[in-house]
Write a protein that holds these residues in place. Structure first.
Motif, short mmCIF file in Angstrom:
data_model
loop_
_atom_site.label_atom_id
_atom_site.label_comp_id
_atom_site.label_asym_id
_atom_site.label_seq_id
_atom_site.Cartn_x
_atom_site.Cartn_y
_atom_site.Cartn_z
N GLY A 285 -9.44 -58.30 -0.78
CA GLY A 285 -8.27 -58.80 0.28
C GLY A 285 -8.42 -58.35 1.55
N MET A 286 -8.79 -57.10 1.93
CA MET A 286 -9.06 -56.73 3.11
C MET A 286 -10.20 -57.46 3.91
N ALA A 287 -11.33 -57.98 3.05
CA ALA A 287 -12.26 -58.80 3.92
C ALA A 287 -11.77 -60.23 3.96
N GLU A 288 -10.96 -60.73 3.15
CA GLU A 288 -10.43 -61.96 3.58
C GLU A 288 -9.61 -61.98 4.62
N ARG A 289 -8.90 -61.01 5.04
CA ARG A 289 -7.89 -60.94 6.17
C ARG A 289 -8.85 -60.21 7.29
N ARG A 290 -10.04 -59.94 7.08
CA ARG A 290 -10.89 -59.54 8.07
C ARG A 290 -10.37 -58.30 8.74
N GLY B 126 -9.52 -54.13 7.43
CA GLY B 126 -9.21 -53.17 6.55
C GLY B 126 -9.78 -51.48 6.79
N ARG B 127 -9.36 -50.69 6.03
CA ARG B 127 -9.68 -49.39 6.64
C ARG B 127 -9.73 -48.59 4.99
N ILE B 128 -10.78 -48.19 4.66
CA ILE B 128 -10.86 -47.08 3.27
C ILE B 128 -11.69 -45.93 3.82
N VAL B 129 -11.02 -44.89 3.31
CA VAL B 129 -11.46 -43.58 3.58
C VAL B 129 -11.51 -42.81 2.20
N LEU C 224 -19.68 -54.26 2.77
CA LEU C 224 -18.57 -54.77 3.50
C LEU C 224 -19.19 -55.23 4.90
N ALA C 225 -20.22 -55.20 4.99
CA ALA C 225 -20.98 -55.69 6.75
C ALA C 225 -20.39 -56.68 7.08
N GLY C 226 -19.96 -56.61 8.37
CA GLY C 226 -19.59 -58.00 9.09
C GLY C 226 -18.06 -58.37 8.75
N THR C 227 -17.42 -57.78 7.88
CA THR C 227 -16.16 -58.30 7.29
C THR C 227 -15.05 -57.82 8.27
N GLY C 228 -15.20 -56.74 8.99
CA GLY C 228 -14.10 -56.15 9.77
C GLY C 228 -13.38 -54.94 8.92
#
Length: 263
Positions: free
Chosen positions: A127-132, A134-137, A172-176
């Motif tokens: 979903g994060m990638a679709e919205r371009r 996101g942050r995951i830690v 997730l490269a290039g997805t934002g």
């Protein structure tokens, strides 16, 4: 630098105490809607109250779920299907000799410290990638590189978290969407405070003095020569979650006080 996260939903796992609670407060102060997670309703409510008292007008939600199980992770995702910022903080630790650790304890540490983050990242990252955006830690530790002889099972899980974060960042490269691990050193969290209270019983020392002595005994390579505060660790986590950290991904961000003796 002013970090602004208005309009973002942040989930912080294991956020009823310690680093998780400090991170929840800091994200709320930056304007994010923060989802508090813990295993019991009372703990979640107490944490929500603590954040609300610390941050006027904080936007909060709470989910009671034991994330050491697949069912608990599913319950969190069902309650909060959309997430912009995921902080995989939940974890267990404790000293135990290698020869005394049964299989069940290895599994418990891995399920809690590693698979909880894997399951939630798998649920939210698309979903994060679709919205371009996101942050995951993932919460690692200096123990990921400096494996403690008395907590080998813990160190193993933290090495795994760093590896998963690096690999997922590449996926997730290039997805934002950025994925990083944050590596605290000894930190004055509730769990560490309890552990030190046992070790330094009747010493007459303050908690800061106990922390400094513990660090110099157990982690003599420390450059700051003291334990970190939960707020100091939370500051790094919040930066990694910020728009300003858009070029930081696949990184192992150390808040270890210089314990890991490498460049």
């Amino acid at each position: 630098m002013r970090i602004q996260l208005e309009g973002k939903t942040a989930i912080v796992t294991g956020s009823t105490k310690g680093i998780g609670l400090a991170t929840a407060k800091a994200l709320a102060a930056a304007g994010a809607k923060v989802v508090i997670n813990g295993r019991t309703r009372d703990a979640v409510r107490a944490a929500e109250q603590a954040v609300a008292e610390a941050v006027h007008g904080a936007c909060l939600d709470g989910v009671e779920a034991d994330l050491s199980t697949a069912q608990g992770c599913q319950a969190l995702v069902a309650a909060q299907p959309v997430c912009d910022i995921l902080v995989n903080n939940v974890g267990v630790f404790g000293p135990q000799d290698f020869f005394d650790i049964p299989d069940e304890e290895w599994s418990r540490f891995f399920e809690t410290n590693v698979l909880s983050g894997v399951r939630l990242a798998r649920a939210y990252a698309s979903g994060m990638a679709e919205r371009r955006w996101g942050r995951i830690v993932f919460l690692g530790s200096e123990s990921a590189f400096n494996i403690p002889a008395d907590m080998i099972h813990y160190g193993m899980t933290k090495t795994a978290c760093v590896s998963v974060a690096r690999g997922l960042a590449k996926r997730l490269a290039g997805t934002g969407v950025t994925v990083n691990s944050v590596l605290p050193g000894p930190t004055l969290s509730d769990g560490v405070r309890a552990m030190m209270a046992e070790a330094f019983e009747d010493s007459g020392q303050t908690i800061a003095e106990q922390g400094a002595e513990f660090v110099m005994q157990q982690r003599p390579t420390s450059i700051i020569q003291r334990a970190a505060t939960v707020d100091e660790v939370a500051n790094m986590i919040v930066y990694a979650c910020s728009p300003q950290a858009s070029a930081t991904t696949g990184a192992a961000l150390r808040v270890d006080g210089g314990i890991v003796d490498s460049l």
